[in-house]
Design a protein around this motif. Structure first.
Motif, PDB file in Angstrom:
ATOM      1  N   PRO A 116       1.335  -3.908  -2.773  1.00  0.00           N
ATOM      2  CA  PRO A 116       0.984  -2.792  -1.881  1.00  0.00           C
ATOM      3  C   PRO A 116       2.182  -2.168  -1.176  1.00  0.00           C
ATOM      4  O   PRO A 116       2.284  -0.947  -1.069  1.00  0.00           O
ATOM      5  CB  PRO A 116       0.017  -3.436  -0.881  1.00  0.00           C
ATOM      6  CG  PRO A 116      -0.573  -4.596  -1.607  1.00  0.00           C
ATOM      7  CD  PRO A 116       0.513  -5.108  -2.499  1.00  0.00           C
ATOM      8  N   LEU A 117       3.100  -2.991  -0.687  1.00  0.00           N
ATOM      9  CA  LEU A 117       4.259  -2.449   0.014  1.00  0.00           C
ATOM     10  C   LEU A 117       5.222  -1.769  -0.960  1.00  0.00           C
ATOM     11  O   LEU A 117       5.845  -0.746  -0.629  1.00  0.00           O
ATOM     12  CB  LEU A 117       4.976  -3.544   0.799  1.00  0.00           C
ATOM     13  CG  LEU A 117       4.167  -4.142   1.958  1.00  0.00           C
ATOM     14  CD1 LEU A 117       4.935  -5.274   2.625  1.00  0.00           C
ATOM     15  CD2 LEU A 117       3.811  -3.079   2.985  1.00  0.00           C
ATOM     16  N   TYR A 118       5.362  -2.305  -2.155  1.00  0.00           N
ATOM     17  CA  TYR A 118       6.225  -1.686  -3.155  1.00  0.00           C
ATOM     18  C   TYR A 118       5.693  -0.310  -3.536  1.00  0.00           C
ATOM     19  O   TYR A 118       6.454   0.671  -3.622  1.00  0.00           O
ATOM     20  CB  TYR A 118       6.322  -2.570  -4.402  1.00  0.00           C
ATOM     21  CG  TYR A 118       7.218  -2.004  -5.487  1.00  0.00           C
ATOM     22  CD1 TYR A 118       8.558  -2.335  -5.543  1.00  0.00           C
ATOM     23  CD2 TYR A 118       6.717  -1.115  -6.443  1.00  0.00           C
ATOM     24  CE1 TYR A 118       9.386  -1.806  -6.523  1.00  0.00           C
ATOM     25  CE2 TYR A 118       7.533  -0.578  -7.421  1.00  0.00           C
ATOM     26  CZ  TYR A 118       8.861  -0.933  -7.464  1.00  0.00           C
ATOM     27  OH  TYR A 118       9.688  -0.396  -8.429  1.00  0.00           O
ATOM     28  N   LYS A 119       4.402  -0.225  -3.776  1.00  0.00           N
ATOM     29  CA  LYS A 119       3.814   1.044  -4.210  1.00  0.00           C
ATOM     30  C   LYS A 119       4.083   2.160  -3.198  1.00  0.00           C
ATOM     31  O   LYS A 119       4.413   3.288  -3.571  1.00  0.00           O
ATOM     32  CB  LYS A 119       2.302   0.886  -4.420  1.00  0.00           C
ATOM     33  CG  LYS A 119       1.937   0.166  -5.709  1.00  0.00           C
ATOM     34  CD  LYS A 119       0.467   0.282  -6.032  1.00  0.00           C
ATOM     35  CE  LYS A 119      -0.417  -0.381  -4.994  1.00  0.00           C
ATOM     36  NZ  LYS A 119      -1.843  -0.379  -5.386  1.00  0.00           N
ATOM     37  N   ILE A 120       3.949   1.839  -1.913  1.00  0.00           N
ATOM     38  CA  ILE A 120       4.078   2.885  -0.899  1.00  0.00           C
ATOM     39  C   ILE A 120       5.532   3.134  -0.521  1.00  0.00           C
ATOM     40  O   ILE A 120       6.006   4.280  -0.517  1.00  0.00           O
ATOM     41  CB  ILE A 120       3.225   2.529   0.336  1.00  0.00           C
ATOM     42  CG1 ILE A 120       1.734   2.602  -0.046  1.00  0.00           C
ATOM     43  CG2 ILE A 120       3.538   3.448   1.500  1.00  0.00           C
ATOM     44  CD1 ILE A 120       0.783   2.230   1.064  1.00  0.00           C
ATOM     45  N   LEU A 121       6.297   2.079  -0.236  1.00  0.00           N
ATOM     46  CA  LEU A 121       7.661   2.285   0.249  1.00  0.00           C
ATOM     47  C   LEU A 121       8.619   2.699  -0.861  1.00  0.00           C
ATOM     48  O   LEU A 121       9.523   3.503  -0.630  1.00  0.00           O
ATOM     49  CB  LEU A 121       8.190   1.015   0.922  1.00  0.00           C
ATOM     50  CG  LEU A 121       7.771   0.830   2.381  1.00  0.00           C
ATOM     51  CD1 LEU A 121       6.454   0.081   2.490  1.00  0.00           C
ATOM     52  CD2 LEU A 121       8.842   0.092   3.174  1.00  0.00           C
TER      53      LEU A 121
ATOM     54  N   GLY B 226       0.880   0.208   3.794  1.00  0.00           N
ATOM     55  CA  GLY B 226       0.794  -0.789   2.729  1.00  0.00           C
ATOM     56  C   GLY B 226      -0.092  -1.958   3.105  1.00  0.00           C
ATOM     57  O   GLY B 226      -0.868  -2.470   2.287  1.00  0.00           O
ATOM     58  N   LEU B 227       0.000  -2.390   4.356  1.00  0.00           N
ATOM     59  CA  LEU B 227      -0.842  -3.489   4.817  1.00  0.00           C
ATOM     60  C   LEU B 227      -2.315  -3.071   4.847  1.00  0.00           C
ATOM     61  O   LEU B 227      -3.210  -3.868   4.519  1.00  0.00           O
ATOM     62  CB  LEU B 227      -0.383  -3.959   6.196  1.00  0.00           C
ATOM     63  CG  LEU B 227       1.024  -4.587   6.250  1.00  0.00           C
ATOM     64  CD1 LEU B 227       1.384  -4.981   7.679  1.00  0.00           C
ATOM     65  CD2 LEU B 227       1.139  -5.793   5.328  1.00  0.00           C
ATOM     66  N   LYS B 228      -2.582  -1.819   5.208  1.00  0.00           N
ATOM     67  CA  LYS B 228      -3.964  -1.332   5.185  1.00  0.00           C
ATOM     68  C   LYS B 228      -4.516  -1.315   3.767  1.00  0.00           C
ATOM     69  O   LYS B 228      -5.699  -1.610   3.541  1.00  0.00           O
ATOM     70  CB  LYS B 228      -4.029   0.069   5.798  1.00  0.00           C
ATOM     71  CG  LYS B 228      -3.857   0.087   7.314  1.00  0.00           C
ATOM     72  CD  LYS B 228      -3.826   1.517   7.855  1.00  0.00           C
ATOM     73  CE  LYS B 228      -3.577   1.534   9.361  1.00  0.00           C
ATOM     74  NZ  LYS B 228      -3.446   2.920   9.888  1.00  0.00           N
ATOM     75  N   ASP B 229      -3.658  -0.980   2.814  1.00  0.00           N
ATOM     76  CA  ASP B 229      -4.068  -1.016   1.405  1.00  0.00           C
ATOM     77  C   ASP B 229      -4.487  -2.423   1.002  1.00  0.00           C
ATOM     78  O   ASP B 229      -5.489  -2.625   0.308  1.00  0.00           O
ATOM     79  CB  ASP B 229      -2.915  -0.525   0.526  1.00  0.00           C
ATOM     80  CG  ASP B 229      -3.250  -0.556  -0.954  1.00  0.00           C
ATOM     81  OD1 ASP B 229      -3.053  -1.633  -1.578  1.00  0.00           O
ATOM     82  OD2 ASP B 229      -3.714   0.465  -1.498  1.00  0.00           O
TER      83      ASP B 229
END
Length: 940
Positions: free
Chosen positions: A312-317, A362-365
């Protein structure tokens, strides 16, 4: 658990460890066992023995249950200081005895490490030296502290300070850990200070303080001794009892009570970092201690949130907002508490508030979607492979057994640990997220380049960091030659007599199979079933050598892009396919090749090679992935411009090779060259330069020749041969005279040095003899003159080495170190003097020590899969014979002092050398003219 009593021992327990592994495909896995015996001496020493006959070596590790957490405020750094002191001298080994003995017996080198909770000392030696090692370790534990004097303490303080400067003060983001721990843990908490301690505390430490610390914690009832390898159990027990049994038990050791922390509010801090070239945001949450039931799910959570295309964090950031290419999260569990650390190094000039916002998205995802069973299983598969890798050497097995004994109370906990890893459910992962991260308080640190305070997180407070000032003559002087005078500790036998060698082990050369395929691929392999793993590397000659100097970086970008999808799989699909096998496949470029390499469970080798085949023959050429890789590469180049070690490496290459040689350039390229490279440049390189006739395939592990050849069938059949000419490189010449070059890094806490000149290619007949000649100069660590004089006698450095390095295309001789800033001239002058005197002073003792180490160390030359892979590389790339180790042994045996002196005369050139120094010009530049090589050349 079966208990057996013996007359010589108070008792031991024989335990059988069985790791019955599982994986997502439900394939049957061969049972893997680690057998060991555990016993306790009457003085409380815990001893664990493990037999492994695969190589004629033994690993000995002494682990004391004392780290920085046992220290007192105002007296920090003591545990780490002792890691250094215990190598210096003991009553019966004598001054420098352990290091001298390590060289004579062909050991891997006495080493140690310290963390918050333990300090260990370890070495792997030929099995005929096992009794010597047991004798030496007992001498360190029971017969050491009388040898510590004021001069010894003063000198080692300097060494530890140099280590701190090298690892912390002179590094980008080096103070981040200090700021986090100071604010995460309350005042007085054992984890609120750094393991290495503060320079002030080290300076204030008295001899009485040091001796008090040792006598409290370095006692048998606080120590675990592990011995693993080709050992005779009964004989080893007898030696352990002989040498350790009369060392007296110490005071009772209190258990470390768990001290988890909770934050009443979040805290934001910032610091303008002299060495940073990109902003970094780190968010740290309190978590759990080691082996806590939640620690397993937290490790899965950490991996899932950040690692891979689905994270999730990779996808967004990384992909959506393109704020960074560098996200890391680590669940750091220690004995009494833990912390979960999320770190994002953003691209140049990116506002950390936007990074923090993206993290929350990302955490919300994750909150919305959780983790799927497939993702959970692929992470477990990777942990299975990592488990085996940790046991691939006898030292690794010893470390693991000691770890479980000390912190889980039982080496047999390895069974439960594996079960706990495999028992994690998707519900567990979501539960620990809700428990430890969601809406929980944290410490946020913003480390930004000097002058970029506007990038820090809003409402951040300036962090308190103590910066050392550069002051000439600030360090206290000492005379390391002063011998300690003391009354020797009594013993029931004469411990000053070093035990004899056992029976000399036979040099066990692994059997190498070779096969040239129709396409021109040359395959080399070693079948070894010690662990159910396979390591492989496919080396395709060319690399940077086939690039245009105006577009340096093409091969590096191509290698990075090769694992970002295939014609049939997106980058995410390829990644999932690799991870579901518990495999690791990566590609990289060097100066002279592109390599596709990896590790996999032997049962998954065929499926792993199917993916390698896709990667090689069916590139995807994904434009989006290409753009992300370019951005990441440019960011890395920018960050390295502030790292003194990176600066030294890059500037030295320019000086050594000159602008007309492609090797003068960082193979990543420059910001301009990378920006100019298009995906068509990569396609052209791939089409024109990757050929099976230039390819060597190396495979080691639990796999046969037939299985490897069969797995290569498609590549062999479909990969078309092409004519590729690797150009001849301009031959760099020795400088006509030495020149001093200086690169200014204002405020540098150390001077990073690179001294050297062009030298032998690895294929030259004198290359190996020259490396042997260099052993006593700077290749032999504590057996070398450079280390003994600059570190041990003067305290100028934490470490220094010299060496010949080369390939079939180039070679060089280099001396490298990080020198205390205010000793830059003195250290450089001393190095010059050592080089000038080396030939004249080379003695019979030097040759005997060199021969002893070089010949005896061959017993451990091929212990690990990595060592065997390196052996195949030497054979295939340099045309060495399968038994080159025996041939080299004969070369060393026949060497004379005259032979060595001829080599010194030919290949040690102190007055035809490039002297490069990266440091603080304002305080150090002018003095260097006194070296006699003219006015130093300032490079920037």
């Amino acid at each position: 658990m079966k208990q057996i009593k013996k007359l010589l021992l108070s008792g031991f327990v024989l335990l059988l460890l069985s790791a019955c592994k599982q994986n997502s495909t439900n394939e049957t896995s061969t049972e893997f066992k680690v057998d060991f015996e555990k016993f306790t001496l009457d003085n409380g020493l815990q001893v664990i023995l493990h037999v492994d006959k695969s190589d004629p070596v033994a690993a000995v590790a002494l682990t004391a249950h004392v780290g920085s957490a046992r220290e007192k405020e105002g007296r920090t750094g003591f545990a780490h200081l002792f890691e250094h002191l215990l190598f210096l001298e003991s009553e019966n080994l004598g001054k420098g005895g352990l290091d001298q003995m390590s060289a004579r017996i062909g050991g891997s080198g006495a080493n140690g490490s310290t963390n918050r909770d333990r300090t260990n000392y370890f070495q792997t030696v030929p099995k005929d030296a096992l009794e010597k090692m047991i004798w030496a370790e007992a001498d360190k534990l029971g017969y050491f502290i009388n040898t510590v004097t004021e001069p010894v303490l003063a000198k080692e303080k300097q060494v530890v300070k140099n280590e701190k400067r090298q690892r912390v003060d002179n590094q980008p983001y080096g103070h981040n850990s200090y700021v986090i721990n100071k604010n995460l843990y309350p005042e007085g908490h054992p984890y609120s200070w750094e393991v290495i301690g503060s320079l002030e505390d080290l300076q204030n430490a008295t001899l009485d303080d040091v001796k008090e610390f040792f006598r409290r914690w370095y006692v048998p009832n606080n120590v675990t001794l592990t011995i693993a390898g080709d050992i005779d159990v009964a004989q080893t027990k007898a030696w352990v009892k002989k040498y350790f049994d009369e060392i007296p038990r110490g005071e009772a050791i209190p258990e470390m009570e768990k001290q988890s922390v909770s934050l009443k509010s979040s805290k934001r801090l910032f610091y303008e970092d002299n060495f940073a070239r990109a902003p970094r945001l780190t968010m740290t949450w309190p978590s759990v201690y080691q082996y806590h039931p939640d620690s397993y799910a937290l490790r899965v959570l950490a991996q899932y949130l950040t690692q891979g295309k689905k994270a999730p964090l990779y996808k967004i950031l990384v992909e959506d907002e393109q704020l960074t290419s560098n996200i890391r999260i680590r669940q750091n569990s220690s004995e009494i508490a833990g912390q979960l650390m999320l770190s994002v190094t953003a691209f140049n000039q990116k506002d950390l508030n936007s990074v923090a916002s993206a993290i929350q998205n990302g955490l919300k995802d994750f909150e919305l979607n959780g983790i799927s069973e497939n993702d959970l299983n692929r992470i477990k598969a990777g942990q299975e492979t990592n488990f085996y890798q940790g046991l691939s050497s006898v030292l690794g097995k010893g470390f693991q057994l000691a770890q479980y004994e000390i912190f889980a109370g039982d080496p047999g906990f390895i069974n439960e640990d594996v079960k706990n890893i495999l028992a994690v459910t998707s519900d567990d992962v979501m539960r620990v997220y809700n428990t430890y991260i969601k809406d929980k308080h944290y410490i946020a640190t913003s480390f930004v380049p000097k002058g970029q305070k506007h990038l820090v997180l809003d409402n951040s407070q300036l962090a308190s960091v103590v910066e050392e000032k550069i002051i000439e003559g600030a360090e206290e002087s000492f005379d390391p030659s002063i011998a300690a005078t003391y009354e020797k500790t009594p013993s029931s036998f004469d411990r000053s007599i070093e035990p004899p060698y056992g029976d000399s082990p036979e040099l066990n050369i692994p059997n190498v199979w070779k096969k040239e395929l129709n396409s021109g691929i040359k395959a080399f392999g070693i079948d070894n079933d010690e662990v159910p793993l396979v390591q492989f590397e496919m080396q395709i000659a060319g690399g940077q050598l086939l690039e245009n100097k105006n577009k340096v970086g093409v091969s590096n970008l191509l290698a990075s892009l090769m694992t970002k999808g295939t014609e049939r799989k997106t980058a995410e699909e390829l990644e999932n396919a690799i991870n579901s096998l518990g495999a690791n496949i990566f590609a990289y470029a060097s100066t002279d090749n592109i390599t596709i390499a990896g590790t996999t469970l032997s049962k998954h080798f065929n499926k792993t090679m199917d993916l390698v085949t896709e990667i090689l023959l069916e590139p995807r050429w994904d434009e989006k992935e290409f753009d992300l890789i370019k951005q990441s590469t440019i960011s890395g180049i920018q960050r390295s411009k502030a790292n003194p070690n990176s600066i030294a490496t890059n500037e030295f290459a320019k000086l050594l090779y000159g602008e007309n040689n492609i090797l003068a350039y960082d193979n990543r390229g420059t910001e301009d060259s990378v920006n100019s490279i298009s995906i068509m440049d990569l396609q052209d390189y791939y089409k024109n330069n990757l050929s099976p006739e230039l390819t060597n395939m190396h495979v080691v592990g639990a796999i046969s020749e037939n299985e490897v050849v069969k797995a290569l069938e498609k590549i062999n059949r479909q990969w078309k041969t092409k004519d590729v000419d690797i150009p001849e490189l301009p031959i760099p010449l020795y400088p006509e005279e030495s020149i001093v070059y200086f690169y200014d890094v204002p405020g540098a806490k150390q001077s990073v040095i690179r001294f050297g000149y062009p030298a032998l290619k690895a294929t030259h007949k004198d290359y190996y003899p020259a490396t042997v000649m260099n052993y006593r100069l700077g290749g032999g660590s504590f057996a070398s003159q450079l280390t003994q004089q600059l570190r041990e006698s003067k305290g100028y450095t934490y470490g220094i080495r010299s060496g010949f390095s080369g390939s079939e295309y180039q070679g060089e001789f280099t001396i490298s170190s990080g020198i205390r800033t205010n000793a830059t001239y003195e250290a450089t002058s001393l190095i010059k003097q050592i080089l000038e005197d080396y030939g004249e002073n080379y003695s019979k003792e030097d040759l005997n020590v060199t021969k002893g180490f070089t010949i005896k160390s061959t017993a451990r030359a091929f212990e690990t899969l990595g060592a065997k892979l390196n052996m195949l590389s030497n054979i295939s790339n340099y045309g060495l014979a399968d038994d080159y180790a025996k041939q080299r042994e004969a070369i060393v045996k026949n060497m004379t002092i005259e032979d060595v002196k001829v080599l010194i005369e030919e290949y040690v050139k102190p007055n035809q050398m490039i002297y490069l120094i990266v440091g603080d010009a304002a305080t150090q530049l002018e003095k260097l003219e006194n070296l006699g090589f003219g006015k130093p050349v300032l490079l920037n």
